[in-house]
Design a protein around this motif. Structure first.
Motif, short mmCIF file in Angstrom:
data_model
loop_
_atom_site.label_atom_id
_atom_site.label_comp_id
_atom_site.label_asym_id
_atom_site.label_seq_id
_atom_site.Cartn_x
_atom_site.Cartn_y
_atom_site.Cartn_z
N ILE A 1 40.25 29.83 35.21
CA ILE A 1 39.21 30.76 34.91
C ILE A 1 40.13 32.07 35.07
O ILE A 1 39.52 33.15 34.24
CB ILE A 1 37.90 30.67 35.64
CG1 ILE A 1 36.89 31.55 34.77
CG2 ILE A 1 38.00 31.25 37.13
CD1 ILE A 1 35.42 31.35 35.29
N ARG B 1 43.97 34.64 31.17
CA ARG B 1 43.45 35.39 30.06
C ARG B 1 43.77 34.60 28.89
O ARG B 1 43.25 35.17 27.79
CB ARG B 1 43.84 36.90 30.22
CG ARG B 1 42.99 37.58 31.60
CD ARG B 1 43.94 38.89 31.24
NE ARG B 1 43.50 39.69 30.13
CZ ARG B 1 44.13 40.72 29.90
NH1 ARG B 1 44.84 41.37 30.46
NH2 ARG B 1 43.77 41.56 28.65
N ARG C 1 33.53 32.93 27.63
CA ARG C 1 33.17 34.27 28.11
C ARG C 1 31.87 34.22 28.95
O ARG C 1 31.86 34.80 30.02
CB ARG C 1 32.98 35.10 26.97
CG ARG C 1 32.61 36.60 27.13
CD ARG C 1 32.50 37.42 25.87
NE ARG C 1 31.40 36.84 25.09
CZ ARG C 1 31.77 36.17 23.76
NH1 ARG C 1 33.10 35.88 23.46
NH2 ARG C 1 30.68 35.65 23.18
N ARG D 1 32.78 33.14 32.52
CA ARG D 1 33.37 34.00 33.24
C ARG D 1 32.35 35.04 33.93
O ARG D 1 32.41 35.50 35.03
CB ARG D 1 34.45 34.71 32.45
CG ARG D 1 35.58 33.95 31.96
CD ARG D 1 36.47 34.99 31.24
NE ARG D 1 37.55 34.32 30.45
CZ ARG D 1 38.81 33.75 30.79
NH1 ARG D 1 38.79 33.65 32.16
NH2 ARG D 1 39.56 33.31 29.94
N TYR E 1 38.60 36.30 37.49
CA TYR E 1 37.99 35.75 36.46
C TYR E 1 38.40 35.98 34.98
O TYR E 1 37.73 35.76 33.93
CB TYR E 1 36.44 36.02 36.40
CG TYR E 1 35.87 35.52 37.86
CD1 TYR E 1 35.89 34.06 38.39
CD2 TYR E 1 35.31 36.41 38.67
CE1 TYR E 1 35.39 33.83 39.48
CE2 TYR E 1 34.95 36.18 40.19
CZ TYR E 1 34.74 34.83 40.48
OH TYR E 1 34.56 34.30 41.65
N LEU F 1 39.12 38.67 33.04
CA LEU F 1 38.69 39.59 32.09
C LEU F 1 39.45 40.75 31.97
O LEU F 1 38.97 42.00 31.18
CB LEU F 1 37.20 40.06 32.56
CG LEU F 1 36.08 38.74 32.51
CD1 LEU F 1 34.90 39.02 33.37
CD2 LEU F 1 35.68 38.54 30.99
#
Length: 328
Positions: free
Chosen positions: A216, A219, A252, A255, A278, A280
């Motif tokens: 997770i 990216r 998404r 996350r 996570y 992002l």
């Protein structure tokens, strides 16, 4: 530990208790008070593919009639009655269920149920898992199955309730596979010949979910990368997640759900750390994506958590709303 919610009317005035219970259930059903004493005791746990509740209820009705087309729910509800009587009315498709019975209800269809001195286990189960178990769900709404056909499935649900407080999320895939095998024992076998293909699809999705859990923070967890890692074609992967908005959207949401649970924890990591953990990218990206998904920015969400801490109704309502978004 499993993410959990709890509510008890014990020690509360009847009016205050009912108001709290109605607020807790507002995401899933309209709640009406019936004649006679009201009481409610609910404990719930979040599993992947399923929400599990141990409920003791009396003096209320749960109604999903007018709201069915508006809330977009898409899962199957299973009620396993331990004691008392569950009464079905309206479009529920059944009249009553007693101890040992299991009732199936489709949230795409309306129903009204009344609880009278009732103790039951309720499982809200993702439609894809039910399809993997049964193949077809067309005649399931309102079906009541009696003992001894319910014995194995009922024992499994009771076992999950007994052990849920000590479980974590690592074994949710195994519990889902057990449900796939046990659900047909209550219904006389798979519903159609497509069940094997649906089970294979479930196993592929489960492999994807496990990869997302492990990676997770990555990216670069794109559809192409996921397909290669789990050994399926990109066309197959996109088909598996087409109904739920696509694989990119699913990653998404996973996350954001992870960020939401982290914000609810006792620790208070900064947003840059959460964004890195996570996958992002940056705090700015996290804020933008979280607000678009949850309708509130992370700082305001965390402030609301501090304000609500110690209030089981507010905590339960917030968690349950998040759970339902994941399930459907």
């Amino acid at each position: 530990m499993k993410e959990a919610i709890g509510f008890s009317s014990e020690g509360m005035t009847p009016d205050l208790a009912f108001a709290g219970y109605r607020q807790l259930y507002a995401q899933g059903a309209d709640v009406e008070r019936l004649d006679g004493p009201f009481h409610a005791r609910v404990t719930g746990w979040r599993f992947r593919h399923m929400l599990l509740f141990d409920r003791q209820l009396s003096g209320m009705a749960h109604v999903r009639e007018e709201r069915v087309t508006a809330d977009g729910f898409d899962h199957i509800v299973l009620h396993h009655v331990l004691s008392g009587t569950l009464i079905g009315q309206g479009r529920s498709g059944f009249e009553r269920a007693g101890p040992g019975d299991i009732v199936f209800l489709d949230t795409r269809r309306g129903h009204r149920t009344e609880a009278r001195d009732l103790h039951l286990i309720t499982a809200s189960i993702a439609r894809d898992l039910m399809l993997a178990a049964l193949g077809s769900l067309g005649a399931l709404h309102g079906m009541v199955v009696h003992a001894p056909e319910t014995a194995m499935l009922g024992e499994f649900l009771q076992m999950l309730v007994r052990h849920a407080p000590t479980l974590d999320d690592r074994h949710d895939g195994a519990f889902a596979r057990a449900l796939i095998e046990l659900l047909p024992t209550a219904l006389g076998g798979p519903r159609d010949l497509a069940v094997e293909a649906r089970r294979q699809d479930h196993l592929r999705r489960e492999a994807v979910e496990q990869l997302i859990d492990r990676e997770i923070a990555n990216r670069q967890l794109t559809g192409a990368a996921i397909a290669e890692r789990v050994g399926v074609s990109r066309a197959t992967l996109y088909r598996l997640y087409e109904r739920t908005g696509g694989i990119a959207g699913h990653v998404r949401r996973r996350r954001i759900d992870a960020v939401r649970r982290a914000l609810e924890g006792a620790a208070e990591p900064d947003l840059d750390a959460l964004a890195e953990t996570y996958g992002l990218g940056s705090a700015a990206a996290l804020i933008r994506i979280f607000e678009a998904d949850q309708g509130i920015d992370p700082a305001a969400y965390r402030a609301r958590l501090r304000q609500d801490r110690g209030d089981p109704v507010e905590t339960g309502t917030r968690r349950w709303n998040g759970w339902m978004q994941e399930l459907d």
